[in-house]
Scaffold this active site. Structure first.
Site, PDB file in Angstrom:
ATOM      1  N   TYR A  59      31.341  63.710  40.819  1.00  0.00           N
ATOM      2  CA  TYR A  59      30.409  62.652  41.209  1.00  0.00           C
ATOM      3  C   TYR A  59      29.050  63.238  41.567  1.00  0.00           C
ATOM      4  O   TYR A  59      28.964  64.259  42.242  1.00  0.00           O
ATOM      5  CB  TYR A  59      30.915  61.879  42.431  1.00  0.00           C
ATOM      6  CG  TYR A  59      32.217  61.151  42.257  1.00  0.00           C
ATOM      7  CD1 TYR A  59      32.716  60.831  40.996  1.00  0.00           C
ATOM      8  CD2 TYR A  59      32.957  60.764  43.365  1.00  0.00           C
ATOM      9  CE1 TYR A  59      33.915  60.164  40.850  1.00  0.00           C
ATOM     10  CE2 TYR A  59      34.162  60.092  43.230  1.00  0.00           C
ATOM     11  CZ  TYR A  59      34.644  59.799  41.969  1.00  0.00           C
ATOM     12  OH  TYR A  59      35.831  59.143  41.841  1.00  0.00           O
ATOM     13  N   HIS A 137      42.317  64.525  39.310  1.00  0.00           N
ATOM     14  CA  HIS A 137      41.527  63.360  38.921  1.00  0.00           C
ATOM     15  C   HIS A 137      42.031  62.728  37.619  1.00  0.00           C
ATOM     16  O   HIS A 137      42.146  61.515  37.495  1.00  0.00           O
ATOM     17  CB  HIS A 137      40.061  63.775  38.784  1.00  0.00           C
ATOM     18  CG  HIS A 137      39.089  62.666  39.011  1.00  0.00           C
ATOM     19  ND1 HIS A 137      37.743  62.888  39.206  1.00  0.00           N
ATOM     20  CD2 HIS A 137      39.239  61.321  39.076  1.00  0.00           C
ATOM     21  CE1 HIS A 137      37.122  61.744  39.382  1.00  0.00           C
ATOM     22  NE2 HIS A 137      38.002  60.778  39.295  1.00  0.00           N
ATOM     23  N   SER A 216      37.973  50.841  42.798  1.00  0.00           N
ATOM     24  CA  SER A 216      37.374  49.608  42.262  1.00  0.00           C
ATOM     25  C   SER A 216      38.148  48.373  42.704  1.00  0.00           C
ATOM     26  O   SER A 216      38.443  47.491  41.893  1.00  0.00           O
ATOM     27  CB  SER A 216      37.282  49.664  40.728  1.00  0.00           C
ATOM     28  OG  SER A 216      36.426  50.691  40.309  1.00  0.00           O
ATOM     29  N   GLY A 219      36.426  45.226  41.735  1.00  0.00           N
ATOM     30  CA  GLY A 219      36.044  45.069  40.337  1.00  0.00           C
ATOM     31  C   GLY A 219      34.657  45.592  40.027  1.00  0.00           C
ATOM     32  O   GLY A 219      33.904  44.975  39.286  1.00  0.00           O
ATOM     33  N   GLY A 221      32.139  45.575  41.794  1.00  0.00           N
ATOM     34  CA  GLY A 221      31.149  44.635  42.305  1.00  0.00           C
ATOM     35  C   GLY A 221      31.296  43.229  41.768  1.00  0.00           C
ATOM     36  O   GLY A 221      30.782  42.274  42.360  1.00  0.00           O
ATOM     37  N   PHE A 222      32.000  43.063  40.655  1.00  0.00           N
ATOM     38  CA  PHE A 222      32.106  41.737  40.040  1.00  0.00           C
ATOM     39  C   PHE A 222      32.783  40.743  40.970  1.00  0.00           C
ATOM     40  O   PHE A 222      32.366  39.575  41.075  1.00  0.00           O
ATOM     41  CB  PHE A 222      32.875  41.828  38.723  1.00  0.00           C
ATOM     42  CG  PHE A 222      32.772  40.583  37.881  1.00  0.00           C
ATOM     43  CD1 PHE A 222      31.810  40.478  36.897  1.00  0.00           C
ATOM     44  CD2 PHE A 222      33.637  39.507  38.080  1.00  0.00           C
ATOM     45  CE1 PHE A 222      31.701  39.328  36.125  1.00  0.00           C
ATOM     46  CE2 PHE A 222      33.534  38.357  37.320  1.00  0.00           C
ATOM     47  CZ  PHE A 222      32.562  38.271  36.335  1.00  0.00           C
ATOM     48  N   GLY A 225      30.963  38.503  43.623  1.00  0.00           N
ATOM     49  CA  GLY A 225      30.119  37.388  43.215  1.00  0.00           C
ATOM     50  C   GLY A 225      28.646  37.733  43.209  1.00  0.00           C
ATOM     51  O   GLY A 225      27.810  36.882  42.889  1.00  0.00           O
TER      52      GLY A 225
END
Length: 344
Positions: A59, A137, A216, A219, A221-222, A225
């Protein structure tokens, strides 16, 4: 004032805060971040009681002229650890030798020499003597997982690592690894719209006594909303149909989260996290999601989700939301074998 977040025991006696912080959110994959702002967010997380911090050697902003693990996210977190090591349970990872977000990300190593060298490099960048949780990983498929985990076990015996974890492994791989050394945690994508791990990996984790650390969980950030098509177009997500051509159709999932949130006084993100904890309880294993964010306010919002309680009817409605999802979770810049579902 330090906040209070209950602790959870994953596997192998590893106790962590009931929600963690995903460090990749502070890296270049989702756009550049001000390092000082990122450090303030990390300090706020620990202040709030979110003390399980997750990173990886790959990262961060790639260094000029190099294609290997960047290490810059670990170096950022080292600044947090310099004064607060005793407060933090630190997880990092090795194995991906390419760059996250591009085709070379699929390059993986798992040989003994690389495992040892990666650990030493992470310890040096993090400025610490021991890693609390060290993950493989991704797996190098032509190397037996027993060989890689055996090398990781040597690091535990030497006091450089306390607990072992595996990311995106199949049920068969997990069982083989656990026969070599106890596995404290399995990390894979898991959320209300990414549930493939429930078929095989989650039961295997329960069987071997490993906890589950969903990455995640919102999602990318999905599920909050708050994600817009413009933000999708500017980063890694532009390669994923779930976020592009299916963006509008998948708003139906967010609508369900909003509706349930209105009933319990919670945000869509908080409902999505509450669902994960409830799902873990129903499937019989500890679950500690690690949402990432650049915002201190979001850290607080996510931690407050621990207080959200769902009725059985609400849980059932959220369970059914998976039928509304369009598009799979695999990243299109890598082969299907990159995630466990591609190898099951």
């Amino acid at each position: 004032m330090t906040g209070t977040v209950p602790t959870v025991e994953l596997g192998d006696g590893l106790e962590v805060s009931g929600i963690g912080f995903g460090g990749m959110a502070l890296s270049h994959v989702y756009g550049r971040t001000d390092p000082q702002e990122a450090l303030r967010t990390l300090h706020h997380a620990v202040d709030r009681g979110v003390t399980f911090i997750d990173t990886a050697d790959v990262y961060g902003e790639p260094r000029e002229g190099t294609d290997g693990p960047a290490g810059t996210n670990e170096e950022l977190i080292a600044q947090l650890l310099a004064g607060r090591r005793d407060e933090v349970r630190l997880a990092t990872k090795f194995g991906i030798t390419g760059r996250i977000g591009v085709s070379s990300a699929a390059a993986v190593r798992g040989d003994r020499a690389y495992v040892r060298a990666s650990c030493e490099a992470s310890l040096r960048r993090l400025g610490i003597d021991v890693i609390d949780l060290y993950y493989m990983h991704r797996r190098r498929l032509d190397i037996p997982i027993e060989e890689t985990v055996g090398a990781m076990a040597e690091l535990v015996a030497e006091g450089k690592v306390r607990h072992l974890g595996l990311s995106e492994v199949t049920a068969t791989e997990l069982r083989a690894a656990a026969a070599v050394h106890p596995i404290a945690a399995v990390q894979s994508e898991w959320s209300i719209w990414s549930r493939d791990v429930e078929a095989h990996v989650v039961p295997a984790a329960r069987e071997v006594g490993a906890g589950f650390v969903p990455y995640s969980p919102l999602g990318r950030g999905f599920l909050t909303g708050a994600l817009s098509p413009d933000r999708v177009a500017g980063g890694m997500l532009r390669e994923q149909p779930r976020f592009t051509e299916h963006f509008d159709a998948n708003q139906q999932v967010v609508d369900v989260l909003r509706d349930v949130g209105a009933q319990v006084g919670a945000t869509p993100a908080q409902v999505a996290l509450a669902w994960l904890w409830a799902q873990g309880a129903s499937l019989g294993l500890p679950v500690v999601p690690i949402p990432g964010t650049r915002s201190a306010q979001r850290v607080t919002e996510n931690a407050d989700a621990l207080a959200v309680r769902l009725s059985q009817d609400q849980k059932s409605r959220l369970d059914a939301a998976v039928d509304l999802v369009h598009g799979g979770r695999a990243l299109t810049f890598t082969a299907k074998e990159w995630i466990s579902a591609g190898r099951e």
